[in-house]
Design an enzyme around this catalytic site. Structure first.
Site, PDB file in Angstrom:
ATOM      1  N   ASN A   1       1.027   8.193  -1.427  1.00 25.85           N
ATOM      2  CA  ASN A   1       0.502   9.344  -2.161  1.00 25.85           C
ATOM      3  C   ASN A   1       0.347  10.600  -1.323  1.00 25.85           C
ATOM      4  O   ASN A   1       0.242  11.699  -1.873  1.00 25.85           O
ATOM      5  CB  ASN A   1      -0.858   8.987  -2.782  1.00 25.85           C
ATOM      6  CG  ASN A   1      -1.846   8.496  -1.747  1.00 25.85           C
ATOM      7  OD1 ASN A   1      -1.610   7.506  -1.068  1.00 25.85           O
ATOM      8  ND2 ASN A   1      -2.973   9.184  -1.608  1.00 25.85           N
TER       9      ASN A   1
ATOM     10  N   CYS B   1      -8.790  11.617  -3.908  1.00 28.30           N
ATOM     11  CA  CYS B   1      -9.972  10.749  -3.866  1.00 28.30           C
ATOM     12  C   CYS B   1     -10.792  10.941  -2.598  1.00 28.30           C
ATOM     13  O   CYS B   1     -11.945  10.537  -2.526  1.00 28.30           O
ATOM     14  CB  CYS B   1      -9.549   9.285  -3.992  1.00 28.30           C
ATOM     15  SG  CYS B   1      -8.708   8.917  -5.544  1.00 28.30           S
TER      16      CYS B   1
ATOM     17  N   GLY C   1      -5.715   3.742 -11.892  1.00 28.01           N
ATOM     18  CA  GLY C   1      -5.069   3.063 -10.773  1.00 28.01           C
ATOM     19  C   GLY C   1      -6.036   2.365  -9.841  1.00 28.01           C
ATOM     20  O   GLY C   1      -5.749   1.286  -9.323  1.00 28.01           O
ATOM     21  N   THR C   2      -7.201   2.970  -9.621  1.00 30.70           N
ATOM     22  CA  THR C   2      -8.183   2.372  -8.709  1.00 30.70           C
ATOM     23  C   THR C   2      -8.666   1.023  -9.232  1.00 30.70           C
ATOM     24  O   THR C   2      -8.722   0.046  -8.485  1.00 30.70           O
ATOM     25  CB  THR C   2      -9.380   3.323  -8.503  1.00 30.70           C
ATOM     26  OG1 THR C   2      -8.937   4.485  -7.805  1.00 30.70           O
ATOM     27  CG2 THR C   2     -10.482   2.647  -7.688  1.00 30.70           C
TER      28      THR C   2
ATOM     29  N   SER D   1      -0.961   4.492 -13.245  1.00 32.46           N
ATOM     30  CA  SER D   1      -1.968   5.338 -13.890  1.00 32.46           C
ATOM     31  C   SER D   1      -1.292   6.422 -14.715  1.00 32.46           C
ATOM     32  O   SER D   1      -0.219   6.915 -14.357  1.00 32.46           O
ATOM     33  CB  SER D   1      -2.866   5.969 -12.826  1.00 32.46           C
ATOM     34  OG  SER D   1      -3.893   6.731 -13.405  1.00 32.46           O
TER      35      SER D   1
ATOM     36  N   GLN E   1       2.183   6.357  -7.561  1.00 34.53           N
ATOM     37  CA  GLN E   1       2.971   7.559  -7.275  1.00 34.53           C
ATOM     38  C   GLN E   1       4.466   7.392  -7.543  1.00 34.53           C
ATOM     39  O   GLN E   1       5.215   8.364  -7.466  1.00 34.53           O
ATOM     40  CB  GLN E   1       2.755   8.009  -5.827  1.00 34.53           C
ATOM     41  CG  GLN E   1       1.386   8.594  -5.547  1.00 34.53           C
ATOM     42  CD  GLN E   1       1.136   9.927  -6.241  1.00 34.53           C
ATOM     43  OE1 GLN E   1       2.056  10.559  -6.750  1.00 34.53           O
ATOM     44  NE2 GLN E   1      -0.115  10.358  -6.271  1.00 34.53           N
TER      45      GLN E   1
END
Length: 392
Positions: free
Chosen positions: A152, A334, A71-72, A200, A180
């Site tokens: 999230n 994170c 996802g990042t 993700s 999410q």
């Protein structure tokens, strides 16, 4: 000791059927998907089957799905790719919110340091953005609007469809971080009016290290992975066939179980709210619920300790729960371990000390009512222990 995992918003355990689907691609079907021989073609077919399955899940075309490392990277690809592609048009303004994941926030802050203007919109005390604020922030130089679908940390669902309609009316590209929401609630790129969408695998019982960016056909975006022609020339690098196959299988399972998963999470959320109201009745003023109960997914509940009543660091609560076998977090995985208060909780209007005492519970398929009851009881033991110490 009993162990209860309530941190599914951070990551989920891999589904057994997903692992089973992946295994042959580590050993038997090991070819490079860019190779033209049979070994490579077999791997390529597996990738394209997964791509098609994922595309169908969000009502997109397979050609609009670009696989990433997660996802990042997908968020970064969307932000930097659109920003760079629009520089030549003199468009250097981006609109986002104060409660985005750091994958979006940090990318926007980097651009801000390098000549871009970024508007970070405020949210209400319930964590919801007002679409009119988005509209008011638009300028002739705006090239991108990026608003996450589901937060999230607090689980709030943003009015993406309405914001997307505004973006469409003004001819501005719209990106949403759906990490999410993907696999938990309906995600249809046409209904949401989005041009780019990030997701993700490891949030939906798939493997870590694989995600995708949906890029609507016709959107001009600059790639930032160079060195090969993979992913239709949009992301260089040999594709991880096992991870992509696992992602596709995880989506297949989600398509079958999403409604049941949602109802299960809803039951657990309602149980936790009931149980907390009961167990914390004597110290109910100590606990604060963050975000909206109604405009949120049922998979996440977020609480802070009211600093006007008692000051407790979230890390102390998390460690206390961990000792008792309950796994939770203080927000985004994170930024776990950071001494900074959550930017999301601060954006809701909480003071810094209250924000520093935030704990997130997130439910999954394997959780039971007994898990919730046990977690609440241990949560009470930890918090009430600090309350008694404070009184002394």
């Amino acid at each position: 000791m009993r162990r209860v995992y309530l941190d599914h918003a951070a990551t989920t355990p891999i589904e057994p059927d997903v692992l089973k689907a992946m295994m042959p691609y580590f050993t038997e079907i090991f070819g490079n998907p860019s190779s033209v021989h049979q070994f490579g073609r077999e791997a390529k077919v597996a990738i394209e089957e997964a791509r098609e399955r994922i595309a169908n899940f969000i009502n997109a075309k397979p050609s609009e799905i670009v696989f990433t490392s997660g996802g990042t990277e997908a968020d970064n690809f969307a932000i930097f790719g659109i920003a760079i592609a629009n520089l030549k048009r003199g468009k250097n303004h981006i609109i986002t919110t104060q409660i985005e994941h750091h994958a979006v926030l940090d990318a926007c802050m980097f651009l801000q340091k390098n000549g871009f203007d970024v508007t970070f919109l405020k949210v209400g005390s319930d964590g919801i953005i007002d679409p009119d604020d988005v509209k008011q922030a638009i300028t002739p130089r705006t090239c991108l609007i990026s608003v996450m679908h589901v937060n999230n940390e607090i689980g709030t669902i943003q009015p993406i469809e309405a914001i997307g309609q505004i973006a469409k009316e003004y001819g501005i590209l719209f990106h949403t971080d759906a990490v999410q929401s993907f696999g938990k609630i309906d995600v249809d790129v046409d209904k949401l009016n989005v041009d780019l969408l990030s997701a993700s695998a490891h949030k939906i019982y798939g493997p870590k290290g694989i995600g995708f960016l949906y890029i609507r056909s016709g959107v001009e975006i600059e790639k930032f992975h160079h060195g090969g022609s993979q992913e239709a020339g949009r992301r260089a690098g040999t594709e991880s066939v096992p991870l992509i196959v696992g992602f596709g299988k995880a989506v297949e399972v989600c398509a079958e179980r999403m409604i049941n998963d949602f109802e299960h999470a809803k039951m657990l959320k309602e149980r936790m709210l009931y149980k907390i109201n009961d167990v914390f009745s004597e110290i109910s003023d100590v606990l604060l619920l963050n975000g909206s109960v109604d405009k949120s997914i049922p998979h996440i509940l977020n609480f802070s300790i009211n600093s006007s009543k008692i000051e407790i660091d979230a890390e102390a609560i998390i460690y206390g729960l961990d000792i008792k076998g309950v796994a939770v977090s203080n927000g985004s995985a994170c930024t776990s371990g950071s001494l900074r208060p959550s930017h999301v909780i601060m954006a809701l209007g909480r003071d810094e000390k209250t924000a520093l005492s935030t704990v997130r519970f997130s439910f999954g398929r394997a959780n039971s009512i007994d898990d919730v009851d046990y977690a609440v009881e241990k949560f009470y033991e930890v918090v009430s222990g600090f309350v008694k110490l404070a009184v002394k």
